[in-house]
Design a protein around this motif. Structure first.
Motif, short mmCIF file in Angstrom:
data_model
loop_
_atom_site.label_atom_id
_atom_site.label_comp_id
_atom_site.label_asym_id
_atom_site.label_seq_id
_atom_site.Cartn_x
_atom_site.Cartn_y
_atom_site.Cartn_z
N SER A 285 0.70 -1.07 0.33
CA SER A 285 -0.05 0.48 -0.19
C SER A 285 0.96 0.99 0.03
N VAL A 286 0.14 2.27 -0.39
CA VAL A 286 1.56 3.27 -1.22
C VAL A 286 -0.02 4.41 -0.39
N VAL A 287 0.52 5.53 0.40
CA VAL A 287 -0.47 6.27 0.43
C VAL A 287 0.48 7.66 -0.19
N PHE A 288 -0.60 8.70 -0.87
CA PHE A 288 -0.39 9.84 -1.09
C PHE A 288 -1.06 11.15 -0.35
N LYS A 289 0.05 11.97 -0.24
CA LYS A 289 -0.70 13.15 0.14
C LYS A 289 -1.27 13.45 -1.60
N VAL A 290 -2.38 14.12 -1.50
CA VAL A 290 -3.07 14.45 -2.81
C VAL A 290 -3.53 16.45 -2.52
N GLU A 291 -3.71 17.49 -3.08
CA GLU A 291 -4.66 18.49 -3.15
C GLU A 291 -5.64 18.16 -3.69
N TYR A 292 -6.40 19.24 -3.06
CA TYR A 292 -7.84 18.85 -4.26
C TYR A 292 -7.53 20.07 -5.39
N VAL A 293 -8.09 19.19 -6.17
CA VAL A 293 -8.50 20.41 -7.37
C VAL A 293 -9.72 20.94 -7.71
N SER A 294 -11.09 20.10 -8.10
CA SER A 294 -12.17 20.15 -7.96
C SER A 294 -13.02 19.74 -7.64
N GLY A 295 -14.69 19.40 -8.21
CA GLY A 295 -15.71 18.24 -7.43
C GLY A 295 -16.00 18.75 -6.21
N GLU A 296 -17.74 17.92 -6.41
CA GLU A 296 -17.74 17.50 -4.86
C GLU A 296 -18.10 16.12 -4.54
N ILE A 297 -18.43 16.33 -2.84
CA ILE A 297 -17.98 15.60 -3.26
C ILE A 297 -19.62 13.95 -3.42
N LYS A 298 -19.39 13.09 -3.53
CA LYS A 298 -20.00 12.51 -4.83
C LYS A 298 -20.07 10.64 -4.09
N VAL A 299 -21.21 10.03 -3.42
CA VAL A 299 -21.12 8.50 -3.56
C VAL A 299 -21.20 7.69 -4.73
N PRO A 300 -20.60 7.14 -4.95
CA PRO A 300 -21.60 5.86 -5.74
C PRO A 300 -21.64 4.95 -4.86
N ALA A 301 -23.39 4.49 -4.85
CA ALA A 301 -23.33 3.43 -3.89
C ALA A 301 -23.07 1.97 -3.90
N GLU A 302 -22.45 1.74 -5.27
CA GLU A 302 -22.22 0.10 -4.92
C GLU A 302 -20.21 -0.01 -3.90
N GLU A 303 -19.88 0.73 -3.70
CA GLU A 303 -18.37 0.48 -3.21
C GLU A 303 -18.50 1.38 -1.60
N ILE A 304 -18.85 2.58 -1.90
CA ILE A 304 -18.84 3.77 -0.46
C ILE A 304 -20.60 4.02 -0.31
N LYS A 305 -20.32 3.98 1.25
CA LYS A 305 -21.41 4.09 1.50
C LYS A 305 -21.61 5.25 1.85
N GLU A 306 -20.44 5.72 2.83
CA GLU A 306 -20.17 7.50 2.79
C GLU A 306 -19.08 8.17 2.38
N ALA A 307 -18.56 9.41 2.65
CA ALA A 307 -17.44 10.17 2.47
C ALA A 307 -17.15 11.32 2.98
N LYS A 308 -16.70 11.87 4.16
CA LYS A 308 -16.85 13.26 4.66
C LYS A 308 -15.84 13.71 4.77
N PHE A 309 -15.43 14.98 5.01
CA PHE A 309 -14.76 15.55 6.13
C PHE A 309 -14.48 15.29 6.86
N ILE A 310 -13.76 15.38 7.89
CA ILE A 310 -13.33 14.65 9.16
C ILE A 310 -12.21 15.94 10.61
N ALA A 311 -12.68 16.58 11.00
CA ALA A 311 -11.62 16.99 12.00
C ALA A 311 -10.84 15.77 12.21
N LEU A 312 -9.71 15.44 11.85
CA LEU A 312 -9.23 13.72 13.12
C LEU A 312 -8.00 14.53 13.06
#
Length: 153
Positions: A82-109
């Motif tokens: 497993s390779v973890v990348f740091k990435v920067e946001y470029v564009s888009g809004e969170i849309k969750v495809p029902a077949e693989e992902i249940k939920e996606a959100k930004f969390i103050a972790l």
């Protein structure tokens, strides 16, 4: 003695932070007990930096740009690198495809609340490493015969 070609899976995941210092996490349908960074398997012949962009887009609807690698992790049971990348946001809004992902959100972790979200220790250590990373591991993609640098982070 017969030579056996090793069979490994390569996976990528993305550490994405928004302007509020929140981290994007997803809940996968078949791992509903934990949140995790978005990502998945690299397709054969696919450069890793392109794979992480594709996986984030497929899982969240966001377009991102890789900056560098925060860590490498190996699962000896399933032969997954497993390779973890740091990435920067470029564009888009969170849309969750029902077949693989249940939920996606930004969390103050952070270190104090991570156990409330990430329940699997191997996913917790990669996320904490990404949060703490000040420097990145270089990454290059090459095409050989003739040698051509395809990309470098």
């Amino acid at each position: 003695m017969e030579y056996i070609v090793p069979k490994h899976i390569i996976a990528v995941s993305a550490y994405i932070m928004n302007e509020n210092n929140e981290i994007l996490l997803v809940k996968v349908q078949w791992r509903g007990d934990t949140w995790e960074m978005p990502g998945g398997q690299v397709e054969e012949g696919e450069p890793l930096d392109q794979a992480v962009c594709r996986e984030v887009l497929e899982e969240t609807g966001l377009t991102v740009k890789p900056i560098g690698i925060t860590g490498l992790y190996y699962n000896t049971s399933k032969h997954i690198l497993s390779v973890v990348f740091k990435v920067e946001y470029v564009s888009g809004e969170i849309k969750v495809p029902a077949e693989e992902i249940k939920e996606a959100k930004f969390i103050a972790l952070n270190e104090d609340n991570i156990d409330e979200y990430i329940t699997r220790p191997h996913m917790k250590s990669r996320t904490l490493d990404a949060i703490k990373a000040k420097n990145f591991i270089p990454y290059e993609t090459w095409k050989v015969d003739p040698y051509n640098l395809v990309g470098r982070l």
